[in-house]
Design a protein around this motif. Structure first.
Motif, PDB file in Angstrom:
ATOM      1  N   GLN A   1       0.855  -1.187   0.000  1.00  0.00           N
ATOM      2  CA  GLN A   1       0.000   0.000   0.000  1.00  0.00           C
ATOM      3  C   GLN A   1       0.892   1.238   0.000  1.00  0.00           C
TER       4      GLN A   1
ATOM      5  N   LYS B   1      -4.730   3.023  14.634  1.00  0.00           N
ATOM      6  CA  LYS B   1      -5.376   4.224  15.185  1.00  0.00           C
ATOM      7  C   LYS B   1      -4.832   4.528  16.580  1.00  0.00           C
TER       8      LYS B   1
ATOM      9  N   PHE C   1      -5.964  12.911  12.712  1.00  0.00           N
ATOM     10  CA  PHE C   1      -6.165  12.248  11.427  1.00  0.00           C
ATOM     11  C   PHE C   1      -7.642  12.016  11.156  1.00  0.00           C
ATOM     12  N   ASP C   2      -7.957  11.925   9.889  1.00  0.00           N
ATOM     13  CA  ASP C   2      -9.286  11.565   9.413  1.00  0.00           C
ATOM     14  C   ASP C   2      -9.233  10.065   9.103  1.00  0.00           C
ATOM     15  N   GLU C   3     -10.183   9.301   9.582  1.00  0.00           N
ATOM     16  CA  GLU C   3     -10.131   7.858   9.365  1.00  0.00           C
ATOM     17  C   GLU C   3     -10.097   7.463   7.897  1.00  0.00           C
ATOM     18  N   ARG C   4     -10.581   8.317   7.016  1.00  0.00           N
ATOM     19  CA  ARG C   4     -10.512   8.027   5.581  1.00  0.00           C
ATOM     20  C   ARG C   4      -9.067   7.959   5.110  1.00  0.00           C
ATOM     21  N   MET C   5      -8.151   8.588   5.833  1.00  0.00           N
ATOM     22  CA  MET C   5      -6.732   8.550   5.495  1.00  0.00           C
ATOM     23  C   MET C   5      -6.143   7.160   5.682  1.00  0.00           C
ATOM     24  N   LEU C   6      -6.836   6.309   6.404  1.00  0.00           N
ATOM     25  CA  LEU C   6      -6.318   4.983   6.720  1.00  0.00           C
ATOM     26  C   LEU C   6      -6.677   3.942   5.673  1.00  0.00           C
ATOM     27  N   ASP C   7      -7.503   4.294   4.724  1.00  0.00           N
ATOM     28  CA  ASP C   7      -7.902   3.339   3.671  1.00  0.00           C
ATOM     29  C   ASP C   7      -6.983   3.380   2.487  1.00  0.00           C
TER      30      ASP C   7
ATOM     31  N   ARG D   1      -6.401  -2.093  12.011  1.00  0.00           N
ATOM     32  CA  ARG D   1      -6.943  -0.728  11.999  1.00  0.00           C
ATOM     33  C   ARG D   1      -7.009  -0.165  13.422  1.00  0.00           C
TER      34      ARG D   1
ATOM     35  N   GLY E   1       2.338   4.619   1.230  1.00  0.00           N
ATOM     36  CA  GLY E   1       2.468   5.194   2.558  1.00  0.00           C
ATOM     37  C   GLY E   1       2.920   4.183   3.604  1.00  0.00           C
TER      38      GLY E   1
END
Length: 147
Positions: free
Chosen positions: A95, A131, A141-147, A127, A97
């Motif tokens: 992935q 976090k 952070f915005d959780e969408r950044m983790l996808d 996840r 990053g």
């Protein structure tokens, strides 16, 4: 006078789309290979572990190597090795990053537990773990950044 540095970093990265494709045999060989990449680039691998969809490394960096370059070397070379060594995984990718977290000398012993990821993730998802690491290190952070 010589330069003396202590730069210990816990790096984490996942397979593309968090595909669970790193079986136990592959992970064992991959961890050894990542250790070799580290050694060849003057890093010291203190611990390496992972599960079917992600890898953790605890590495000591030389003063001349940035964290970004270290991650590029470890991820890029290991991805190429997987592609070249395992024909069924010739399209394998990590992935984009990574997470990189500084570890003080007093935290090394506890962090070495990354070698037991299968056991660790029986009670906590990647996840949830990631976090928690981000919160511990004060990341907003915005959780969408983790996808």
């Amino acid at each position: 006078m010589h330069s003396f540095t202590s730069i210990v970093v816990h790096c984490v990265w996942t397979t593309k789309n968090r595909d669970a494709i790193l079986n136990p045999e592959l992970r064992h060989r991959l961890c050894r290979y990542i250790g070799g990449i580290a050694r060849e680039n003057k890093m010291k691998a203190l611990a390496i572990g992972g599960t079917a969809d992600h890898i953790h490394t605890l590495i000591s960096l030389p003063a001349t190597l940035s964290i970004a370059k270290a991650a590029q070397l470890l991820k890029g070379n290991s991805s190429k090795w997987i592609n070249d060594t395992f024909p069924k995984l010739h399209l394998f990718q990590w992935q984009e990053g990574y997470g990189a977290f500084s570890i003080g000398v007093s935290g090394i012993e506890a962090t070495v537990a990354i070698q037991n990821q299968d056991e660790h993730h029986r009670t906590r998802s990647f996840r949830e773990e990631f976090k928690a690491m981000l919160r511990t290190y004060g990341f907003d952070f915005d959780e969408r950044m983790l996808d």
